[in-house]
Design a protein around this motif. Structure first.
Motif, PDB file in Angstrom:
ATOM      1  N   GLN A  39      10.072   2.599   5.491  1.00 30.04           N
ATOM      2  CA  GLN A  39       8.956   1.934   6.077  1.00 30.04           C
ATOM      3  C   GLN A  39       7.228   3.017   5.308  1.00 30.04           C
ATOM      4  O   GLN A  39       6.347   2.191   4.468  1.00 30.04           O
ATOM      5  CB  GLN A  39       8.404   1.097   7.547  1.00 30.04           C
ATOM      6  N   ALA A  42       7.322   2.992   1.520  1.00 25.97           N
ATOM      7  CA  ALA A  42       6.899   1.761   1.267  1.00 25.97           C
ATOM      8  C   ALA A  42       5.438   2.061   0.990  1.00 25.97           C
ATOM      9  O   ALA A  42       4.364   1.366   0.395  1.00 25.97           O
ATOM     10  CB  ALA A  42       7.802   0.782   1.637  1.00 25.97           C
ATOM     11  N   GLU A  43       4.515   2.173   1.744  1.00 28.36           N
ATOM     12  CA  GLU A  43       3.434   2.131   2.524  1.00 28.36           C
ATOM     13  C   GLU A  43       2.669   3.529   2.027  1.00 28.36           C
ATOM     14  O   GLU A  43       1.375   2.967   0.723  1.00 28.36           O
ATOM     15  CB  GLU A  43       2.859   2.382   3.972  1.00 28.36           C
ATOM     16  N   GLU A  46       2.954   2.164  -2.437  1.00 31.06           N
ATOM     17  CA  GLU A  46       1.833   1.062  -2.434  1.00 31.06           C
ATOM     18  C   GLU A  46       0.705   1.796  -2.516  1.00 31.06           C
ATOM     19  O   GLU A  46      -0.453   1.484  -4.137  1.00 31.06           O
ATOM     20  CB  GLU A  46       1.579   0.491  -0.781  1.00 31.06           C
ATOM     21  N   LEU A  72       8.716   1.539  -5.650  1.00 31.19           N
ATOM     22  CA  LEU A  72       8.335   0.853  -4.493  1.00 31.19           C
ATOM     23  C   LEU A  72       9.514  -0.330  -4.467  1.00 31.19           C
ATOM     24  O   LEU A  72       9.774  -0.486  -3.813  1.00 31.19           O
ATOM     25  CB  LEU A  72       7.390   0.272  -4.854  1.00 31.19           C
ATOM     26  N   ARG A  73      10.337  -0.331  -6.174  1.00 33.91           N
ATOM     27  CA  ARG A  73      10.702  -1.561  -6.539  1.00 33.91           C
ATOM     28  C   ARG A  73      12.568  -1.230  -5.649  1.00 33.91           C
ATOM     29  O   ARG A  73      13.115  -1.751  -5.396  1.00 33.91           O
ATOM     30  CB  ARG A  73      11.115  -1.616  -7.694  1.00 33.91           C
ATOM     31  N   ALA A  76      11.523  -0.971  -1.566  1.00 30.23           N
ATOM     32  CA  ALA A  76      11.756  -2.805  -1.168  1.00 30.23           C
ATOM     33  C   ALA A  76      13.047  -2.996  -1.177  1.00 30.23           C
ATOM     34  O   ALA A  76      13.164  -4.053  -0.251  1.00 30.23           O
ATOM     35  CB  ALA A  76      10.387  -3.386  -2.034  1.00 30.23           C
ATOM     36  N   LEU A  79      14.749  -1.784   1.721  1.00 36.62           N
ATOM     37  CA  LEU A  79      14.154  -2.457   3.486  1.00 36.62           C
ATOM     38  C   LEU A  79      14.581  -3.751   2.984  1.00 36.62           C
ATOM     39  O   LEU A  79      14.621  -4.517   3.893  1.00 36.62           O
ATOM     40  CB  LEU A  79      13.051  -2.788   3.262  1.00 36.62           C
ATOM     41  N   GLY A  80      14.636  -4.811   2.535  1.00 38.30           N
ATOM     42  CA  GLY A  80      15.581  -6.404   2.332  1.00 38.30           C
ATOM     43  C   GLY A  80      16.871  -6.473   2.598  1.00 38.30           C
ATOM     44  O   GLY A  80      17.235  -7.383   2.838  1.00 38.30           O
TER      45      GLY A  80
END
Length: 168
Positions: A39, A42-43, A46, A72-73, A76, A79-80
């Motif tokens: 997480q 990712a932040e 971004e 980031l892909r 993500a 995380l998904g």
């Protein structure tokens, strides 16, 4: 600017989309710490993307932007598919995902390994991915068990001397 990062057909300096990073075929088990790290990553990505997009007129920012977007892909996607594995309420009855394990090798050297998710793994810090040969050898073993760790240089025997929760 390197032609590899431009659209040759129209001569623009818009970056080509970089190929995605490979995603492991293994289940994406994560520890609470591993999930928090994903997480946070990712932040950070971004924020990096927003900063790099604000300098879109700078051709030197195109490749770092493409890298950050690709990363980031990946994050993500991880995380998904993350499957959070919380530590047990009590002690570990056997070596399980998230456990810290002390082992003694054939030479009497003691080492501590913690079994974590692939994105959290850092062998230099004793954090080993659950899908690794070492983790697979250790999983489900109990205190006092001797396990065989297959290595390219030959099989090593390790005795499990402690199983506990990971120190935070």
């Amino acid at each position: 600017m390197n032609k590899a990062f431009t659209k040759e057909e129209d001569g623009s300096t818009a970056p080509q989309r970089l190929d995605d990073l490979p995603i492991s075929p293994h289940p994406n088990h994560v520890t609470p710490r591993g999930l928090a790290q994903l997480q946070a990553r990712a932040e950070t990505l971004e924020a990096d993307i927003a900063r790099l997009r604000s300098t879109a007129d700078d051709p030197e920012a195109l490749y770092p932007l493409a890298v950050a977007e690709r990363d980031l892909r990946y994050v993500a996607a991880r995380l998904g598919t993350a499957i959070l594995v919380a530590p047990p309420e009590g002690d570990y009855p056997s070596v399980q995902f998230g456990a810290a394990v002390d082992v003694v090798d054939e030479d009497g050297k003691t080492t501590t390994y913690t079994i974590v998710g692939e994105d959290e793994a850092d062998p230099a810090k004793g954090l080993i991915a659950a899908a690794s040969p070492l983790a697979r050898a250790l999983l489900e073993s109990q205190l006092g068990d001797v396990v065989e760790w297959p290595r390219p240089s030959g099989t090593v025997e390790l005795e499990v001397t402690a199983i506990r929760k990971r120190a935070e």
